[in-house]
Design a protein around this motif. Structure first.
Motif, PDB file in Angstrom:
ATOM      1  N   VAL A 234     -71.344   3.027  -4.322  1.00 35.49           N
ATOM      2  CA  VAL A 234     -71.129   4.370  -4.870  1.00 35.49           C
ATOM      3  C   VAL A 234     -69.816   4.409  -5.651  1.00 35.49           C
ATOM      4  O   VAL A 234     -69.734   5.002  -6.737  1.00 35.49           O
ATOM      5  CB  VAL A 234     -71.134   5.419  -3.744  1.00 35.49           C
ATOM      6  N   ALA A 235     -68.781   3.771  -5.117  1.00 34.93           N
ATOM      7  CA  ALA A 235     -67.497   3.734  -5.824  1.00 34.93           C
ATOM      8  C   ALA A 235     -67.640   2.995  -7.160  1.00 34.93           C
ATOM      9  O   ALA A 235     -67.088   3.425  -8.174  1.00 34.93           O
ATOM     10  CB  ALA A 235     -66.440   3.056  -4.961  1.00 34.93           C
ATOM     11  N   ARG A 290     -81.633   3.517   1.273  1.00 34.64           N
ATOM     12  CA  ARG A 290     -81.515   2.272   0.494  1.00 34.64           C
ATOM     13  C   ARG A 290     -82.232   2.411  -0.837  1.00 34.64           C
ATOM     14  O   ARG A 290     -81.714   1.991  -1.895  1.00 34.64           O
ATOM     15  CB  ARG A 290     -82.086   1.101   1.295  1.00 34.64           C
ATOM     16  N   THR A 291     -83.417   3.011  -0.823  1.00 36.13           N
ATOM     17  CA  THR A 291     -84.164   3.201  -2.067  1.00 36.13           C
ATOM     18  C   THR A 291     -83.452   4.180  -2.996  1.00 36.13           C
ATOM     19  O   THR A 291     -83.439   3.994  -4.213  1.00 36.13           O
ATOM     20  CB  THR A 291     -85.584   3.708  -1.754  1.00 36.13           C
ATOM     21  N   VAL A 292     -82.871   5.234  -2.420  1.00 41.14           N
ATOM     22  CA  VAL A 292     -82.101   6.174  -3.237  1.00 41.14           C
ATOM     23  C   VAL A 292     -80.960   5.446  -3.951  1.00 41.14           C
ATOM     24  O   VAL A 292     -80.730   5.622  -5.150  1.00 41.14           O
ATOM     25  CB  VAL A 292     -81.541   7.316  -2.362  1.00 41.14           C
ATOM     26  N   LEU A 297     -79.082   3.527  -9.041  1.00 40.83           N
ATOM     27  CA  LEU A 297     -78.318   2.613  -9.895  1.00 40.83           C
ATOM     28  C   LEU A 297     -79.188   2.048 -11.016  1.00 40.83           C
ATOM     29  O   LEU A 297     -78.753   1.941 -12.176  1.00 40.83           O
ATOM     30  CB  LEU A 297     -77.728   1.485  -9.055  1.00 40.83           C
ATOM     31  N   ALA A 298     -80.426   1.682 -10.679  1.00 35.51           N
ATOM     32  CA  ALA A 298     -81.322   1.117 -11.687  1.00 35.51           C
ATOM     33  C   ALA A 298     -81.676   2.147 -12.759  1.00 35.51           C
ATOM     34  O   ALA A 298     -81.696   1.836 -13.959  1.00 35.51           O
ATOM     35  CB  ALA A 298     -82.597   0.596 -11.010  1.00 35.51           C
ATOM     36  N   HIS A 299     -81.950   3.366 -12.357  1.00 35.04           N
ATOM     37  CA  HIS A 299     -82.290   4.396 -13.335  1.00 35.04           C
ATOM     38  C   HIS A 299     -81.081   4.786 -14.185  1.00 35.04           C
ATOM     39  O   HIS A 299     -81.218   5.094 -15.368  1.00 35.04           O
ATOM     40  CB  HIS A 299     -82.862   5.624 -12.628  1.00 35.04           C
ATOM     41  N   TRP A 300     -79.890   4.788 -13.581  1.00 34.20           N
ATOM     42  CA  TRP A 300     -78.687   4.996 -14.385  1.00 34.20           C
ATOM     43  C   TRP A 300     -78.568   3.921 -15.467  1.00 34.20           C
ATOM     44  O   TRP A 300     -78.212   4.208 -16.606  1.00 34.20           O
ATOM     45  CB  TRP A 300     -77.447   4.951 -13.497  1.00 34.20           C
ATOM     46  N   ALA A 301     -78.843   2.682 -15.088  1.00 37.25           N
ATOM     47  CA  ALA A 301     -78.759   1.587 -16.052  1.00 37.25           C
ATOM     48  C   ALA A 301     -79.685   1.836 -17.245  1.00 37.25           C
ATOM     49  O   ALA A 301     -79.305   1.643 -18.406  1.00 37.25           O
ATOM     50  CB  ALA A 301     -79.111   0.265 -15.371  1.00 37.25           C
ATOM     51  N   LEU A 392     -74.960  -3.832 -10.775  1.00 37.75           N
ATOM     52  CA  LEU A 392     -74.733  -3.163  -9.495  1.00 37.75           C
ATOM     53  C   LEU A 392     -76.041  -2.968  -8.728  1.00 37.75           C
ATOM     54  O   LEU A 392     -76.106  -3.181  -7.511  1.00 37.75           O
ATOM     55  CB  LEU A 392     -74.073  -1.800  -9.725  1.00 37.75           C
ATOM     56  N   ALA A 393     -77.098  -2.551  -9.446  1.00 39.23           N
ATOM     57  CA  ALA A 393     -78.399  -2.344  -8.800  1.00 39.23           C
ATOM     58  C   ALA A 393     -78.926  -3.648  -8.209  1.00 39.23           C
ATOM     59  O   ALA A 393     -79.435  -3.674  -7.074  1.00 39.23           O
ATOM     60  CB  ALA A 393     -79.395  -1.764  -9.803  1.00 39.23           C
ATOM     61  N   ALA A 394     -78.810  -4.740  -8.969  1.00 39.17           N
ATOM     62  CA  ALA A 394     -79.279  -6.031  -8.476  1.00 39.17           C
ATOM     63  C   ALA A 394     -78.462  -6.490  -7.266  1.00 39.17           C
ATOM     64  O   ALA A 394     -79.006  -7.021  -6.288  1.00 39.17           O
ATOM     65  CB  ALA A 394     -79.202  -7.070  -9.590  1.00 39.17           C
ATOM     66  N   ALA A 395     -77.142  -6.275  -7.328  1.00 42.09           N
ATOM     67  CA  ALA A 395     -76.294  -6.659  -6.202  1.00 42.09           C
ATOM     68  C   ALA A 395     -76.625  -5.841  -4.952  1.00 42.09           C
ATOM     69  O   ALA A 395     -76.652  -6.365  -3.840  1.00 42.09           O
ATOM     70  CB  ALA A 395     -74.825  -6.484  -6.575  1.00 42.09           C
ATOM     71  N   ALA A 396     -76.895  -4.536  -5.142  1.00 45.49           N
ATOM     72  CA  ALA A 396     -77.250  -3.695  -4.009  1.00 45.49           C
ATOM     73  C   ALA A 396     -78.562  -4.162  -3.374  1.00 45.49           C
ATOM     74  O   ALA A 396     -78.697  -4.194  -2.144  1.00 45.49           O
ATOM     75  CB  ALA A 396     -77.364  -2.235  -4.449  1.00 45.49           C
ATOM     76  N   ALA A 397     -79.521  -4.530  -4.214  1.00 41.50           N
ATOM     77  CA  ALA A 397     -80.813  -4.994  -3.694  1.00 41.50           C
ATOM     78  C   ALA A 397     -80.656  -6.280  -2.892  1.00 41.50           C
ATOM     79  O   ALA A 397     -81.444  -6.548  -1.970  1.00 41.50           O
ATOM     80  CB  ALA A 397     -81.789  -5.197  -4.847  1.00 41.50           C
TER      81      ALA A 397
END
Length: 431
Positions: A234-235, A290-292, A297-301, A392-397
């Motif tokens: 989030v940060a 987790r999905t949120v 992040l993915a949709h922001w991208a 970021l999205a990939a790292a979170a996944a």
């Protein structure tokens, strides 16, 4: 409202008098803060014409977000939250009344404004941390997500209304924004006085030293693998999103468009944020946290990356509205997870730490954004931001700690229309 036993019926939030008073008082307080947040730099610039002095006063207004968060969190967990909030609003009203008196007399002091700006933001930090911890003690657990969704929407509406409101009031009279904020603080204080009951659970253990209590909160947060990992992502998202409006301003200048286009695009983003906050509970009932996080992040991208392809205000407004919607959902999800999982006695310290991480990311985002825009210009920066969000999205996944995601909260029971009764200590119970 006291905690209800499992299976007990509960009233809708619209009939929950303590929550309505708490919500409306905090709404007025937040709106007043947003109005004066715009007024401080404007009144300094109009009196001095010196951007450096304006920046100094603006810096004084933001400094408590870095310096006061952690001490405020300890304070909120040590003393009675209701009394603390009352004291904050009373002190804020007195300080702003002093500014009104000075400006109405035709005088001006940048030092006074800087001191009051620092004090007002410090009091606002304490008030909001206390209010955040109080919510779970005035609504039943089943309605916590809905209550926090409304709180998030309230904050975004205050931003949307407060900024133009501050400019309009400043145009009418230079002291008008400060008078409005002082009156808003008094109205918030009156709302608090009408609420009976406690804003925290009974505390039996004697308080330790402030340093030990702060360390206790930090240790608790560090042991929460999911919450700790989610806070880091989030940060990172906050850092990148802080650059987004800066890139918009530069793009408008580069394209030679009317500056009113900025207002339209920013307003669209604010409206999207309100819609996302109101819809956050709907998402939390259907998908995991987790999905949120990863999906957001993915949709922001995708949305930010699409800004590379257009400079049209309507298209940018639609993309900014989408980003704002996701930000609103994120705000609700983060608040629900933090408040639901944190013990009541640690609410202030854990929330303060979380806010400090987010605030630090915002400050760093401004610095990084300025350097990137100076080096590359607006359109390439949109592309870089989109790519960074995708990373970021990939790292979170791929982060193992996020696989500890708790199950989504149960759907709330159908509310009853039977009004609550109050016990002797001001808590409510259903018949």
């Amino acid at each position: 409202m006291g905690r209800l036993t499992p299976g007990a019926p509960h009233v809708p939030l619209r009939h929950n008098r303590p929550f309505l008073l708490l919500w409306s008082g905090a709404a007025l307080s937040l709106l007043g803060s947003r109005v004066t947040g715009v007024a401080y730099p404007l009144v300094v610039l109009w009196h001095t014409g010196d951007p450096l002095v304006m920046s100094a006063v603006s810096f004084a207004a933001l400094l408590p977000l870095l310096l006061v968060q952690l001490p405020a969190g300890v304070l909120v967990d040590r003393v009675d939250r209701r009394r603390l909030m009352l004291g904050c609003e009373a002190a804020r009203a007195v300080a702003l009344a002093g500014v009104v008196a000075v400006l109405a007399a035709g005088r001006f002091s940048a030092v006074l404004l800087a001191a009051v700006a620092f004090l007002e933001t410090s009091l606002a930090v304490v008030y909001r941390l206390a209010e955040r911890g109080a919510v779970r003690n005035v609504v039943p657990a089943e309605q916590l997500a809905t209550a926090l969704s409304r709180n998030e929407a309230r904050g975004r509406a205050a931003v949307l209304l407060g900024q133009p409101g501050g400019v309009l009031l400043q145009s009418a009279a230079r002291w008008a924004p400060f008078l409005f904020s002082a009156l808003a603080g008094l109205a918030s204080l009156a709302a608090l006085l009408l609420i009976r009951g406690r804003f925290q659970e009974r505390r039996t253990a004697p308080p330790g030293s402030p340093r030990a209590e702060l360390a206790e909160g930090l240790r608790w947060l560090w042991r929460q693998r999911f919450l700790r990992a989610a806070l880091g992502f989030v940060a990172g998202g906050n850092l990148l999103l802080q650059i987004l409006p800066l890139a918009l301003y530069v793009l408008v200048e580069e394209e030679g468009r009317a500056r009113s286009a900025v207002a339209v695009i920013v307003a669209a983003g604010g409206a999207g944020g309100i819609a996302g906050a109101l819809g956050g509970t709907w998402w939390l009932r259907r998908i995991t946290l987790r999905t949120v996080l990863i999906g957001g992040l993915a949709h922001w991208a995708v949305l930010i990356g699409a800004m590379v392809t257009t400079s049209h205000p309507l298209a940018l407004g639609a993309l900014f509205a989408g980003c704002g919607y996701l930000t609103g959902v994120f705000g609700v999800a983060a608040a629900v997870q933090q408040i639901r999982t944190t013990p009541d006695a640690l609410q202030g310290r854990v929330a303060a730490t979380s806010q400090l991480v987010a605030t630090g990311a915002n400050v760093l985002g401004v610095l990084v954004g300025g350097l990137a825009l100076d080096a590359f210009g607006a359109t390439p920066v949109f592309g870089l931001l989109g790519a960074a969000m995708a990373v970021l999205a990939a790292a979170a996944a791929a982060t193992p700690a996020l696989h500890d995601d708790p199950a989504p909260p149960p759907r709330p029971r159908a509310p009853t229309d039977t009004p609550p009764k109050e016990t002797d200590d001001g808590r409510q119970r259903t018949p």
